[in-house]
Scaffold this motif. Structure first.
Motif, PDB file in Angstrom:
ATOM      1  N   ASP A 130       0.883  -1.070   0.008  1.00  0.00           N
ATOM      2  CA  ASP A 130       0.191  -0.092  -0.054  1.00  0.00           C
ATOM      3  C   ASP A 130       0.978   1.412   0.032  1.00  0.00           C
ATOM      4  O   ASP A 130       1.971   1.262  -0.036  1.00  0.00           O
ATOM      5  CB  ASP A 130      -1.039  -0.083   1.182  1.00  0.00           C
ATOM      6  CG  ASP A 130      -0.346  -0.022   2.518  1.00  0.00           C
ATOM      7  OD1 ASP A 130       0.883   0.550   2.707  1.00  0.00           O
ATOM      8  OD2 ASP A 130      -0.787  -0.518   3.313  1.00  0.00           O
ATOM      9  N   ALA A 131       0.424   2.392   0.197  1.00  0.00           N
ATOM     10  CA  ALA A 131       1.139   3.605   0.229  1.00  0.00           C
ATOM     11  C   ALA A 131       2.213   3.483   1.111  1.00  0.00           C
ATOM     12  O   ALA A 131       3.220   4.353   1.164  1.00  0.00           O
ATOM     13  CB  ALA A 131       0.155   4.854   0.438  1.00  0.00           C
ATOM     14  N   ARG A 132       2.109   2.789   2.290  1.00  0.00           N
ATOM     15  CA  ARG A 132       3.120   2.791   3.302  1.00  0.00           C
ATOM     16  C   ARG A 132       4.284   1.881   2.831  1.00  0.00           C
ATOM     17  O   ARG A 132       5.514   2.004   3.447  1.00  0.00           O
ATOM     18  CB  ARG A 132       2.625   2.315   4.582  1.00  0.00           C
ATOM     19  CG  ARG A 132       1.542   2.978   5.151  1.00  0.00           C
ATOM     20  CD  ARG A 132       0.829   2.349   6.410  1.00  0.00           C
ATOM     21  NE  ARG A 132       0.374   1.023   5.717  1.00  0.00           N
ATOM     22  CZ  ARG A 132       0.294  -0.160   6.478  1.00  0.00           C
ATOM     23  NH1 ARG A 132       0.603  -0.183   7.929  1.00  0.00           N
ATOM     24  NH2 ARG A 132      -0.283  -1.178   5.999  1.00  0.00           N
TER      25      ARG A 132
END
Length: 181
Positions: A21-23
């Motif tokens: 994900d974005a992390r």
């Protein structure tokens, strides 16, 4: 985990399930039970190795004539062109090779069974290469086949002469190398 046979069916490409994900991302890089089930093998790994190399470094084609090592290889930084050469004299694919890009982006791993010579060429600025082995390093049994043996004909993705170690410069052509029965 997705397992794909190569043109040499014993050499396998393994693609783990990557959760991102974005992390960032997470994936299980190795699980003995899942590896054995997915590959249909029963190898146990006894040693982990980590190398770092600059662009244009070629390591290989290495193998151990006794205490042969199966290798599960992957790249955690950068990219390489990874190669396995079948050096089992009784194999229908003797002298054939397969190559695949392994990179930090694609998360692929390659299973190189015992009985194969193995090498890689760094194609990024640098690369960190990890491999698990099924037997211990035994320098007295280590052998090297020339990276540019014309009888094998590996299509390395470079026009430049690669950077080799002193021992890799002395690699033998397959015709005069010690191989497996």
């Amino acid at each position: 985990m997705k397992v794909t046979p190569t043109a040499i069916p014993d050499v396998l490409i393994i693609e783990p399930k990557v959760f991102g994900d974005a992390r960032g991302f997470f994936y299980e890089s190795f699980n003995q039970k899942a590896f054995n089930e997915a590959t249909g093998t029963d190898h146990q790994f006894v040693q982990d190795n980590h190398s770092r190399s600059a662009r244009g470094v070629l390591r290989g084609l290495h193998y151990q004539i006794q205490q042969p090592q199966g290798k599960l290889v992957r790249v955690v930084r950068g990219a390489v062109f990874d190669v396995a050469v079948d050096i089992r004299k009784s194999s229908p694919t003797f002298g054939k090779w397969v190559g695949v890009e392994l990179s930090e982006e694609n998360h692929r791993q390659m299973w190189v069974p015992p009985g194969f010579a193995h090498g890689f060429l760094v194609t990024s600025e640098s690369a960190e290469f990890l491999y698990k082995t099924t037997d211990y390093y035994a320098p007295e049994y280590e052998r090297c086949i020339a990276w540019n043996d014309p009888s094998i004909g590996i299509q390395w993705p470079t026009d430049a002469v690669p950077q080799l170690s002193a021992k890799d410069v002395l690699g033998k052509y397959l015709v005069s190398a010690e191989v497996f029965p």
